[in-house]
Motif scaffolding. Structure first.
Motif, mmCIF file in Angstrom:
data_model
loop_
_atom_site.group_PDB
_atom_site.id
_atom_site.type_symbol
_atom_site.label_atom_id
_atom_site.label_comp_id
_atom_site.label_asym_id
_atom_site.label_seq_id
_atom_site.Cartn_x
_atom_site.Cartn_y
_atom_site.Cartn_z
ATOM 1 N N TYR A 111 42.861 -37.977 43.293
ATOM 2 C CA TYR A 111 42.303 -36.784 42.654
ATOM 3 C C TYR A 111 43.110 -36.390 41.419
ATOM 4 C CZ TYR A 111 40.033 -32.263 42.204
ATOM 5 O OH TYR A 111 39.303 -31.191 41.724
ATOM 6 N N GLY A 112 44.436 -36.410 41.557
ATOM 7 C CA GLY A 112 45.269 -35.996 40.439
ATOM 8 C C GLY A 112 45.131 -36.879 39.219
ATOM 9 N N LEU A 113 45.184 -38.199 39.412
ATOM 10 C CA LEU A 113 45.114 -39.115 38.272
ATOM 11 C C LEU A 113 43.762 -39.059 37.579
ATOM 12 C CD1 LEU A 113 47.019 -42.282 39.585
ATOM 13 C CD2 LEU A 113 47.832 -40.504 38.009
ATOM 14 N N THR A 114 42.687 -38.970 38.344
ATOM 15 C CA THR A 114 41.361 -38.930 37.705
ATOM 16 C C THR A 114 41.126 -37.593 37.006
ATOM 17 O OG1 THR A 114 40.449 -38.340 39.879
ATOM 18 C CG2 THR A 114 40.225 -40.624 39.162
ATOM 19 N N GLU A 115 41.686 -36.515 37.535
ATOM 20 C CA GLU A 115 41.566 -35.237 36.833
ATOM 21 C C GLU A 115 42.391 -35.242 35.548
ATOM 22 O OE1 GLU A 115 39.822 -32.296 37.446
ATOM 23 O OE2 GLU A 115 38.674 -33.501 38.885
#
Length: 447
Positions: A272-276
């Motif tokens: 979630y963090g990397l794609t956001e």
């Protein structure tokens, strides 16, 4: 003398103990009360699903009732209305949804294939857009501004991965994956991400109404094309990386060797963090990561370990959220509703989803009862709360209190209607398909 000298201190000690344990002193210890409440909550998370397994009730119904009673009768000054706590509402619902998406992806045994996932594409490509259009149209007819109606449609079109565990597939490798459960699980996993472009469309149109900025090219190229493609790609890459580190790294330091299912939570946050960070749809990425991680070694026992930890975290977070939701209901969240709004909520739940669901399943070669079940169980929940909170934190929409009230009523009705009917309907479906719902391998402990 000795007796007297001993009795006096004992009396003093007893008096001190009584004073220490008296209610006013306890009331001044919120930390102790919070710890006690957390213990009760965790015990209920573990115990209630066993009690409710064969009853026409669901864990969310119990949680909402407890929350409403707690905030109605206990001396709690906090009013957990989402419009009063917009940032917390957005972030906490975001957390609950991504955990649920990881759990949903890890459950699915079916290998990804375009034809074998046909029911999913129908529910996403036909049912969801129809739901958005129908809800938006009904919203306008009910007197909502058209931008608010569009946001309402985008928020309430996707089915919820958090509150739908009773209609989802079972844990990995349990064989509980009929067409209905698979369709509802895969739909809930993917449509949260694919509904986001329409939430973004409402935000862009809201901004364009005030500043006249062009929106169509940005929406198509960035919010639709880039954020979906990058979300899928980013989720796949993270899933591949974790799959290799967990099952295939050529050493004794495989993550699976730890036996610690928290690896799934790590994969959730990183995905979630990397794609956001690259401005893609994190919800979509997390579900793709889960599917990819599941595919890395489908028969490994560690898949069940990861699923079990994820499910425990999800249920605990869900119960906290639903306690707050019950508190919000008791605090007047539904107060702005009119009878028109009540009719709108009933139509969304009992007309829009069943009609759109059946339309999407036309021509699909499954039993009519399965089609009706797929169409009926369009459960609305935490994802809808997140989308409304996100949109209201990024743009200025009209009639905010009324919007929250309509969404809350739809969620409440969905929890009640679907929660009361899920056990008898799914048990009947199992019997029709030749499965014994009371068999040892078929007794599930879901929310």
């Amino acid at each position: 003398m000795r007796t007297k000298s001993l009795s006096a201190p004992n009396a003093e000690h007893v008096g001190a103990l009584v004073a220490m344990l008296s209610w006013p002193n306890l009331a001044l210890s919120p930390y102790i009360l919070a710890m006690t409440g957390a213990g009760v909550l965790i015990a209920l998370v573990a115990w209630l699903p066993l009690v409710l397994r064969r009853l026409p009730l669901s864990l969310p119904i119990i949680c909402i009732a407890l929350g409403a009673m707690l905030f109605s009768f206990a001396p709690i000054a906090l009013r957990p209305l989402p419009q009063h706590h917009p940032a917390f509402t957005e972030r906490f619902t975001e957390f609950v949804v991504i955990i649920a998406l990881m759990g949903a992806g890890l459950k699915i045994d079916r290998i990804f294939h375009v034809r074998r996932w046909q029911v999913t594409w129908r529910l996403l490509g036909v049912t969801m857009p129809l739901c958005i259009a129908m809800i938006a149209a009904l919203g306008v007819l009910s007197g909502l501004p058209w931008l608010v109606a569009l946001l309402l449609g985008a928020a309430l079109a996707p089915t919820d991965p958090v509150l739908a565990s009773d209609v989802q597939v079972g844990p990995p490798r349990t064989g509980e994956e009929d067409e209905v459960r698979f369709g509802l699980t895969s739909e809930a996993g993917l449509n949260d991400g694919l509904a986001f472009p329409f939430v973004q469309l409402a935000i862009l149109l809201c901004a364009a109404a005030s500043d006249g900025k062009p929106w169509l090219v940005e929406w198509l190229t960035y919010n639709v094309l880039w954020e979906i493609v990058a979300g899928v790609g980013g989720g796949w890459l993270v899933g591949r990386a974790f799959g290799w580190l967990t099952f295939h790294i050529p050493s004794d330091s495989k993550l699976a060797s730890t036996g610690d299912g928290l690896i799934a939570i790590a994969a959730t946050f990183i995905s979630y963090g990397l794609t956001e960070v690259i401005h893609a749809y994190g919800f979509l990425a997390v579900f793709i990561t889960a599917l990819t991680l599941r595919h890395a070694h489908r028969e490994h026992d560690f898949q069940r370990d990861m699923h079990d930890v994820t499910e425990q975290v999800e249920r605990l977070a869900m119960m906290v959220l639903l306690l707050l939701f019950g508190g919000a209901l008791a605090s007047g969240l539904l107060a702005p509703l009119t009878w028109i709004d009540v009719g709108l909520a009933l139509a969304i739940l009992l007309l829009v989803r069943p009609v759109a669901g059946l339309a999407g399943l036309i021509g699909l070669k499954i039993d009519r009862t399965e089609k009706l079940t797929l169409a009926f169980f369009g459960i609305r929940g935490v994802g809808s709360i997140y989308y409304i909170a996100y949109a209201l934190n990024h743009a200025r929409f009209a009639q905010v209190d009324r919007l929250w009230a309509i969404v809350a009523l739809v969620i409440l009705l969905s929890i009640l209607v679907h929660g009361l009917t899920v056990t008898p309907i799914m048990r009947s479906l199992d019997r029709r398909q030749g499965r014994d719902p009371d068999a040892a391998g078929h007794e599930r402990v879901g929310g």
